[in-house]
Design a protein around this motif. Structure first.
Motif, PDB file in Angstrom:
ATOM      1  N   LEU A  14      44.797  48.839  58.730  1.00  0.00           N
ATOM      2  CA  LEU A  14      43.770  48.324  57.642  1.00  0.00           C
ATOM      3  C   LEU A  14      42.504  47.674  58.517  1.00  0.00           C
ATOM      4  O   LEU A  14      41.284  47.864  58.123  1.00  0.00           O
ATOM      5  CB  LEU A  14      44.265  47.456  56.506  1.00  0.00           C
ATOM      6  N   SER A  15      42.710  46.770  59.489  1.00  0.00           N
ATOM      7  CA  SER A  15      41.834  46.119  60.035  1.00  0.00           C
ATOM      8  C   SER A  15      40.976  47.352  60.914  1.00  0.00           C
ATOM      9  O   SER A  15      39.610  47.066  61.005  1.00  0.00           O
ATOM     10  CB  SER A  15      42.249  45.012  61.170  1.00  0.00           C
ATOM     11  N   THR A  45      42.552  47.570  50.596  1.00  0.00           N
ATOM     12  CA  THR A  45      41.826  46.369  50.657  1.00  0.00           C
ATOM     13  C   THR A  45      42.769  45.314  51.529  1.00  0.00           C
ATOM     14  O   THR A  45      44.145  45.370  51.185  1.00  0.00           O
ATOM     15  CB  THR A  45      41.261  45.651  49.466  1.00  0.00           C
ATOM     16  N   ALA A  46      42.361  44.121  51.966  1.00  0.00           N
ATOM     17  CA  ALA A  46      43.264  43.093  52.515  1.00  0.00           C
ATOM     18  C   ALA A  46      44.110  42.533  51.539  1.00  0.00           C
ATOM     19  O   ALA A  46      45.122  42.143  51.708  1.00  0.00           O
ATOM     20  CB  ALA A  46      42.416  42.051  53.262  1.00  0.00           C
ATOM     21  N   TYR A  52      51.075  44.029  59.028  1.00  0.00           N
ATOM     22  CA  TYR A  52      50.705  44.483  57.601  1.00  0.00           C
ATOM     23  C   TYR A  52      49.370  44.644  57.598  1.00  0.00           C
ATOM     24  O   TYR A  52      48.756  45.402  56.788  1.00  0.00           O
ATOM     25  CB  TYR A  52      51.207  43.371  56.808  1.00  0.00           C
ATOM     26  N   ARG A  53      48.471  44.335  58.637  1.00  0.00           N
ATOM     27  CA  ARG A  53      46.999  44.534  58.584  1.00  0.00           C
ATOM     28  C   ARG A  53      46.380  45.222  59.825  1.00  0.00           C
ATOM     29  O   ARG A  53      45.217  45.492  59.847  1.00  0.00           O
ATOM     30  CB  ARG A  53      46.166  43.093  58.624  1.00  0.00           C
ATOM     31  N   ALA A  92      46.952  44.728  50.536  1.00  0.00           N
ATOM     32  CA  ALA A  92      47.862  44.703  51.499  1.00  0.00           C
ATOM     33  C   ALA A  92      48.939  43.442  51.634  1.00  0.00           C
ATOM     34  O   ALA A  92      50.036  43.701  51.592  1.00  0.00           O
ATOM     35  CB  ALA A  92      47.256  44.631  52.859  1.00  0.00           C
ATOM     36  N   ILE A  93      48.149  42.468  51.235  1.00  0.00           N
ATOM     37  CA  ILE A  93      48.831  41.069  51.030  1.00  0.00           C
ATOM     38  C   ILE A  93      50.029  41.178  50.002  1.00  0.00           C
ATOM     39  O   ILE A  93      50.989  40.797  50.099  1.00  0.00           O
ATOM     40  CB  ILE A  93      47.935  40.082  51.042  1.00  0.00           C
ATOM     41  N   SER A 137      50.099  48.632  55.642  1.00  0.00           N
ATOM     42  CA  SER A 137      48.736  48.613  56.206  1.00  0.00           C
ATOM     43  C   SER A 137      47.980  49.941  56.282  1.00  0.00           C
ATOM     44  O   SER A 137      46.870  49.897  55.926  1.00  0.00           O
ATOM     45  CB  SER A 137      48.759  48.156  57.646  1.00  0.00           C
ATOM     46  N   ARG A 180      38.552  49.071  58.328  1.00  0.00           N
ATOM     47  CA  ARG A 180      37.651  48.535  57.930  1.00  0.00           C
ATOM     48  C   ARG A 180      36.571  47.908  59.005  1.00  0.00           C
ATOM     49  O   ARG A 180      35.211  47.886  58.681  1.00  0.00           O
ATOM     50  CB  ARG A 180      38.230  47.015  57.277  1.00  0.00           C
TER      51      ARG A 180
END
Length: 275
Positions: free
Chosen positions: A84-85, A182-183, A80-81, A186-187, A177, A88
């Protein structure tokens, strides 16, 4: 430069990214810990429950609710990240400057993390299956099946369906993701989808039946709208052979649709700029 100008380079980039993702997963303590918990839970249920003592089909039925709940959790935790990671930290921008295409990037992330996911899921179910010859009595007494129906082949079908289910949930998490900015977003998306998959569609089906909005014949089609419902229908229709005639095809299309559709979303959204 087009995303598909050089197929050879695309394949090479895909495998390089997959190797990077696999190393990342192995070096992430939280993911490793969750994988261990998953494996211990599956093997523990197999060893402590009554299913393994009855045969392979009873074991699959014992494991089904745990697999339905834990496989999406593990798949989302792994993926899920992921995109996105990279976005960022700026690593995604670096990869783009080297001409890495969106399909190669998303395919590599999915392949690398899916290899880890499948290894945990398949390995756990394999160990669980080994409890049957160890714990079952010489003459199985489970009343709903006979010796011909209860064989390792039935559990093998259950295992294959579980792997496909795991890949579908991982693809959805990867799409989350790629789409999240943003994190926190995503959560929120991940938790919302997990709740919808695990209880949302089932609750909607029960509520619809109770209200008379649709008949019992529509339930398989409604369940196929979520990976969990499609997976459960496939298990009952294919793995343990309960005689459901129309559900398997509908459910297979539903599960495959989530897998392919989510990957498409991930590819489209992968280059979204960071805020």
């Amino acid at each position: 430069m087009s995303d598909v100008d050089n197929p050879t380079s695309t394949v090479s980039d895909l495998f390089a990214i997959a190797a990077r993702e696999l190393r990342t997963v192995v070096r992430t303590p939280a993911v490793v810990a969750l994988s261990v918990v998953f494996a211990l839970t599956i093997v523990g249920v197999a060893a402590a429950g009554s299913g393994a003592r009855g045969g392979y089909v009873p074991l699959a039925l014992d494991l089904l609710p745990f697999v339905e709940a834990l496989v999406p959790l593990l798949g989302f935790a792994l993926c899920y990240r992921a995109v996105l990671s990279d976005r960022r930290t700026g690593e995604l921008g670096v990869l783009r400057t080297f001409g890495v295409s969106r399909p190669a990037y998303v395919g590599g992330v999915f392949l690398g993390r899916s290899l880890a996911l499948v290894a945990v899921v398949f390995g756990s179910l394999l160990v669980a299956a080994l409890t049957v010859p160890v714990l079952s009595p010489p003459d199985p007494t489970f009343l709903a099946i006979n010796e011909a129906a209860d064989s390792p082949v039935a559990f093998a079908r259950f295992t294959v369906l579980t792997v496909v289910f795991a890949l579908s949930t991982a693809s959805v998490a990867l799409a989350v993701s790629a789409a999240a900015r943003t994190a926190r977003q995503a959560i929120a998306l991940a938790v919302g989808l997990l709740v919808a998959f695990v209880v949302g569609v089932d609750a909607a089906a029960v509520a619809g039946l109770a209200a008379g909005r649709f008949g019992i014949d529509a339930v398989p089609f409604l369940l196929a709208l979520s990976p969990n419902g499609a997976f459960r229908s496939l298990v009952f229709g294919v793995a343990v052979e309960t005689g459901q005639a129309t559900t398997p095809l509908v459910s297979l299309l539903g599960l495959g649709g989530w897998l392919a559709g989510a990957l498409f979303v991930a590819v489209v959204a992968a280059w979204k700029p960071v805020e």
